[in-house]
Design a protein around this motif. Structure first.
Motif, PDB file in Angstrom:
ATOM      1  N   GLY A  23      33.637  36.827  62.846  1.00 23.28           N
ATOM      2  CA  GLY A  23      34.958  37.394  63.130  1.00 23.28           C
ATOM      3  C   GLY A  23      35.222  37.643  64.607  1.00 23.28           C
ATOM      4  N   ALA A  24      34.226  37.412  65.461  1.00 28.29           N
ATOM      5  CA  ALA A  24      34.426  37.701  66.884  1.00 28.29           C
ATOM      6  C   ALA A  24      35.431  36.745  67.524  1.00 28.29           C
ATOM      7  CB  ALA A  24      33.085  37.646  67.623  1.00 28.29           C
ATOM      8  N   VAL A  25      35.545  35.532  66.999  1.00 32.17           N
ATOM      9  CA  VAL A  25      36.456  34.532  67.564  1.00 32.17           C
ATOM     10  C   VAL A  25      37.239  33.881  66.430  1.00 32.17           C
ATOM     11  CG1 VAL A  25      36.640  32.395  68.904  1.00 32.17           C
ATOM     12  CG2 VAL A  25      34.864  34.050  69.476  1.00 32.17           C
ATOM     13  N   MET A  26      38.535  33.821  66.555  1.00 25.56           N
ATOM     14  CA  MET A  26      39.416  33.175  65.576  1.00 25.56           C
ATOM     15  C   MET A  26      39.231  33.713  64.153  1.00 25.56           C
ATOM     16  SD  MET A  26      39.968  29.319  67.038  1.00 25.56           S
ATOM     17  CE  MET A  26      40.271  28.587  65.511  1.00 25.56           C
ATOM     18  N   PHE A  86      31.568  29.511  64.637  1.00 23.56           N
ATOM     19  CA  PHE A  86      30.110  29.605  64.754  1.00 23.56           C
ATOM     20  C   PHE A  86      29.453  29.006  63.503  1.00 23.56           C
ATOM     21  CE2 PHE A  86      31.765  33.260  67.214  1.00 23.56           C
ATOM     22  CZ  PHE A  86      31.382  32.815  68.468  1.00 23.56           C
ATOM     23  N   ASN A  87      29.994  29.359  62.322  1.00 20.77           N
ATOM     24  CA  ASN A  87      29.443  28.815  61.069  1.00 20.77           C
ATOM     25  C   ASN A  87      29.545  27.300  61.046  1.00 20.77           C
ATOM     26  OD1 ASN A  87      28.903  31.308  60.042  1.00 20.77           O
ATOM     27  ND2 ASN A  87      30.780  31.454  58.834  1.00 20.77           N
ATOM     28  N   LEU A  88      30.674  26.788  61.521  1.00 19.98           N
ATOM     29  CA  LEU A  88      30.906  25.337  61.519  1.00 19.98           C
ATOM     30  C   LEU A  88      29.781  24.619  62.269  1.00 19.98           C
ATOM     31  CD1 LEU A  88      33.205  23.057  61.043  1.00 19.98           C
ATOM     32  CD2 LEU A  88      33.604  23.378  63.474  1.00 19.98           C
ATOM     33  N   VAL A  89      29.485  25.130  63.451  1.00 21.06           N
ATOM     34  CA  VAL A  89      28.470  24.466  64.275  1.00 21.06           C
ATOM     35  C   VAL A  89      27.077  24.691  63.681  1.00 21.06           C
ATOM     36  CG1 VAL A  89      27.412  24.394  66.563  1.00 21.06           C
ATOM     37  CG2 VAL A  89      29.900  24.634  66.337  1.00 21.06           C
ATOM     38  N   VAL A  97      26.744  31.300  72.637  1.00 22.05           N
ATOM     39  CA  VAL A  97      26.206  30.833  71.349  1.00 22.05           C
ATOM     40  C   VAL A  97      26.171  29.299  71.300  1.00 22.05           C
ATOM     41  CG1 VAL A  97      26.536  30.898  68.835  1.00 22.05           C
ATOM     42  CG2 VAL A  97      27.064  32.924  70.222  1.00 22.05           C
ATOM     43  N   LEU A  98      27.247  28.652  71.734  1.00 22.10           N
ATOM     44  CA  LEU A  98      27.341  27.202  71.552  1.00 22.10           C
ATOM     45  C   LEU A  98      26.748  26.414  72.724  1.00 22.10           C
ATOM     46  CD1 LEU A  98      30.977  26.940  70.119  1.00 22.10           C
ATOM     47  CD2 LEU A  98      28.826  27.288  68.893  1.00 22.10           C
ATOM     48  N   ALA A 113      38.812  40.389  58.154  1.00 21.66           N
ATOM     49  CA  ALA A 113      37.985  40.985  57.099  1.00 21.66           C
ATOM     50  C   ALA A 113      37.239  39.885  56.345  1.00 21.66           C
ATOM     51  CB  ALA A 113      38.866  41.786  56.145  1.00 21.66           C
ATOM     52  N   TYR A 114      37.901  38.751  56.152  1.00 17.83           N
ATOM     53  CA  TYR A 114      37.249  37.628  55.473  1.00 17.83           C
ATOM     54  C   TYR A 114      36.027  37.140  56.258  1.00 17.83           C
ATOM     55  CZ  TYR A 114      35.953  33.132  53.827  1.00 17.83           C
ATOM     56  OH  TYR A 114      35.182  32.093  53.388  1.00 17.83           O
ATOM     57  N   ALA A 115      36.138  37.164  57.592  1.00 15.24           N
ATOM     58  CA  ALA A 115      34.992  36.729  58.407  1.00 15.24           C
ATOM     59  C   ALA A 115      33.768  37.589  58.082  1.00 15.24           C
ATOM     60  CB  ALA A 115      35.335  36.832  59.895  1.00 15.24           C
ATOM     61  N   LEU A 116      33.981  38.900  57.954  1.00 16.81           N
ATOM     62  CA  LEU A 116      32.865  39.787  57.608  1.00 16.81           C
ATOM     63  C   LEU A 116      32.351  39.463  56.207  1.00 16.81           C
ATOM     64  CD1 LEU A 116      34.331  43.123  59.009  1.00 16.81           C
ATOM     65  CD2 LEU A 116      32.360  41.896  59.928  1.00 16.81           C
ATOM     66  N   LEU A 117      33.293  39.213  55.294  1.00 17.89           N
ATOM     67  CA  LEU A 117      32.894  38.868  53.922  1.00 17.89           C
ATOM     68  C   LEU A 117      32.068  37.565  53.929  1.00 17.89           C
ATOM     69  CD1 LEU A 117      35.063  39.109  50.767  1.00 17.89           C
ATOM     70  CD2 LEU A 117      33.896  36.984  51.255  1.00 17.89           C
ATOM     71  N   SER A 118      32.494  36.599  54.729  1.00 15.56           N
ATOM     72  CA  SER A 118      31.760  35.319  54.746  1.00 15.56           C
ATOM     73  C   SER A 118      30.364  35.520  55.340  1.00 15.56           C
ATOM     74  CB  SER A 118      32.551  34.234  55.485  1.00 15.56           C
ATOM     75  OG  SER A 118      32.477  34.415  56.877  1.00 15.56           O
ATOM     76  N   ASP A 119      30.250  36.397  56.339  1.00 13.67           N
ATOM     77  CA  ASP A 119      28.918  36.694  56.891  1.00 13.67           C
ATOM     78  C   ASP A 119      28.025  37.342  55.826  1.00 13.67           C
ATOM     79  OD1 ASP A 119      29.480  35.688  59.411  1.00 13.67           O
ATOM     80  OD2 ASP A 119      29.974  37.625  60.287  1.00 13.67           O
ATOM     81  N   LEU A 120      28.628  38.217  55.050  1.00  7.39           N
ATOM     82  CA  LEU A 120      27.861  38.879  53.988  1.00  7.39           C
ATOM     83  C   LEU A 120      27.367  37.860  52.960  1.00  7.39           C
ATOM     84  CD1 LEU A 120      27.059  41.737  53.099  1.00  7.39           C
ATOM     85  CD2 LEU A 120      29.209  41.869  51.835  1.00  7.39           C
ATOM     86  N   VAL A 121      28.214  36.918  52.623  1.00  8.48           N
ATOM     87  CA  VAL A 121      27.815  35.884  51.663  1.00  8.48           C
ATOM     88  C   VAL A 121      26.706  35.013  52.263  1.00  8.48           C
ATOM     89  CG1 VAL A 121      28.587  33.814  50.428  1.00  8.48           C
ATOM     90  CG2 VAL A 121      29.990  35.885  50.396  1.00  8.48           C
ATOM     91  N   THR A 122      26.799  34.732  53.560  1.00 12.85           N
ATOM     92  CA  THR A 122      25.730  33.959  54.224  1.00 12.85           C
ATOM     93  C   THR A 122      24.388  34.669  54.048  1.00 12.85           C
ATOM     94  OG1 THR A 122      27.288  33.134  55.858  1.00 12.85           O
ATOM     95  CG2 THR A 122      24.961  33.022  56.457  1.00 12.85           C
ATOM     96  N   ILE A 123      24.407  35.988  54.212  1.00 17.00           N
ATOM     97  CA  ILE A 123      23.171  36.767  54.050  1.00 17.00           C
ATOM     98  C   ILE A 123      22.701  36.714  52.594  1.00 17.00           C
ATOM     99  CG2 ILE A 123      22.261  39.135  54.063  1.00 17.00           C
ATOM    100  CD1 ILE A 123      24.114  39.576  56.562  1.00 17.00           C
TER     101      ILE A 123
END
Ligand SMILES: NC(=O)c1ccc[n+]([C@@H]2O[C@H](COP(=O)([O-])OP(=O)(O)OC[C@H]3O[C@@H](n4cnc5c(N)ncnc54)[C@H](OP(=O)(O)O)[C@@H]3O)[C@@H](O)[C@H]2O)c1
Length: 366
Positions: free
Chosen positions: A163-166, A172-175, A244-245, A339-349
């Motif tokens: 969620g830090a960018v866009m 970040f996930n894409l890369v 990061v990139l 908020a979705y970005a945080l949710l997607s990070d949680l799912v990654t974990i």
């Protein structure tokens, strides 16, 4: 598996995140075997709470209803000397969940453009206490990505910040997840919604102040809106992306920076009349061993992808060695997307946690 969440910061983003977890609870449970409960909340001015779901949800409801206006609350909630004290205490009390790798600290405090603190300290403490960390705050990746990534590796926990960018649009996930063996050489983009919205409005003759007020009313502008208009938010995102990139190891202060002022209105209108668009463009590129980064106003030809971005829209164009340019466009920004970005990070974990049961009934088990 039930994940225990400690929320550090409980403003626009964290509140929407908690609501989104509730709205998506059936999907999360069905597809990923993931359930959550908030065990602690820390704020700067309204105190902190740790404990039973009744205590936490009572605190959260009161804050969300705006009934705790002035100073910390009494009755059940406590006011530690610092948020870090609260967090350390909460981590100690949550050590069973930490040992089972199901403790997550959600860092959504405000951006500090001087040093990225105290968010970076919160994240170090959380990782040391055995928690995973997810954050929408760009400060930590912009100021201390390398050190925090090492700390996460040492602790064998995740440090994720989609969620830090866009917002929720994957960058970040894409890369990380989908571009194996590809090297990112550089990028350019429009990464700040507030300034793009103001520039677009001023092209049409609207005043700077009215456009900024609208972004503040929608909860999109930073709490301190000068961070947006002076280019600091874009510089922080540029530093985070470069770190990061591109492995840059820079801070936002190493990004050559320009912001926007009401004077840019005339230039924006003239550019548009001449078939061009004035945009606040973030760029970084690796040249040999050095990364250069800047945020500046650029007049772009109409056929440039970035020139077509209206209002709050953002885009990043990655320059890569194997796939040439890859563009990611965000056509609408909202709190739900952050908020979705945080949710997607949680799912990654959750997906990477061995105890996580495989999805049986969900249609997708990605
Ligand atoms: N809003 C967006 O659309 C968006 C999009 C992407 C990323 N972000 C990032 O997400 C983060 C949160 O944004 P937001 O809009 O939710 O901000 P916000 O509404 O201003 O909320 C910030 C929260 O952090 C708390 N806080 C600040 N410093 C703290 C400290 N030292 N200890 C404990 N709590 C502290 C505040 O407490 P008090 O209320 O008591 O002051 C408040 O609860 C920021 O870093 C922002 O840059 C926001």
């Amino acid at each position: 598996l039930t994940y225990d969440l400690i929320l550090i910061g409980f403003g626009n983003v964290a509140r929407r995140f908690v609501a989104l977890l509730d709205e998506q609870r059936h999907t999360l449970a069905r597809r990923y075997g993931l359930t959550t409960r908030v065990v602690g909340i820390a704020t700067r001015r309204h105190g902190c709470v740790y404990g039973s779901s009744a205590a936490v949800s009572g605190f959260s409801r009161t804050l969300t209803a705006g009934r705790m206006q002035d100073g910390p609350s009494k009755g059940g909630h406590f006011v530690p000397a610092t948020t870090l004290d609260f967090l350390r205490d909460a981590l100690t009390r949550s050590r069973a969940a930490a040992r089972q790798r199901r403790l997550v600290v959600v860092e959504t405090t405000t951006l500090d453009i001087a040093r990225g603190e105290p968010a970076t300290r919160h994240i170090r403490a959380a990782l040391a206490g055995g928690a995973h960390v997810i954050t929408a705050n760009k400060g930590p990746a912009a100021f201390a990505y390398r050190a925090l990534a090492r700390a996460a590796a040492r602790a064998d926990r995740r440090f994720l910040f989609e969620g830090a960018v866009m917002d929720g649009v994957p960058v970040f996930n894409l890369v990380r997840e989908t571009l194996p063996a590809v090297n990112v050489i550089g990028f350019r983009g429009v990464v700040n919604s507030t300034t793009n919205f103001i520039l677009t409005a001023m092209e049409q003759g609207q005043p700077f102040a009215a456009a900024l007020a609208e972004m503040q009313a929608r909860g999109i502008a930073e709490a301190d809106a000068s961070l947006d208009v002076d280019g600091w938010d874009a510089a922080a995102k540029t530093a985070a992306l470069a770190n990061v990139l591109l492995g840059a190891g820079i801070t936002p202060h190493a990004v050559a920076r320009q912001g926007i002022t009401p004077d840019a209105g005339r230039r924006a209108a003239e550019a548009r009349a001449g078939g061009r668009r004035l945009k606040l463009v973030a760029r970084a590129r690796r040249e040999r061993r050095r990364v250069t980064a800047r945020v500046s106003l650029e007049e772009l030809p109409a056929d440039d992808l970035l020139a077509g971005l209206e209002g709050q829209q953002n885009a990043i164009i990655l320059e890569t060695d194997l796939l040439e340019e890859i563009a990611v466009v965000q056509r609408g920004g909202s709190l739900t997307q952050t908020a979705y970005a945080l949710l997607s990070d949680l799912v990654t974990i959750a997906r990477a946690t061995p105890q996580s049961p495989p999805s049986r009934r969900g249609h997708r088990s990605l």
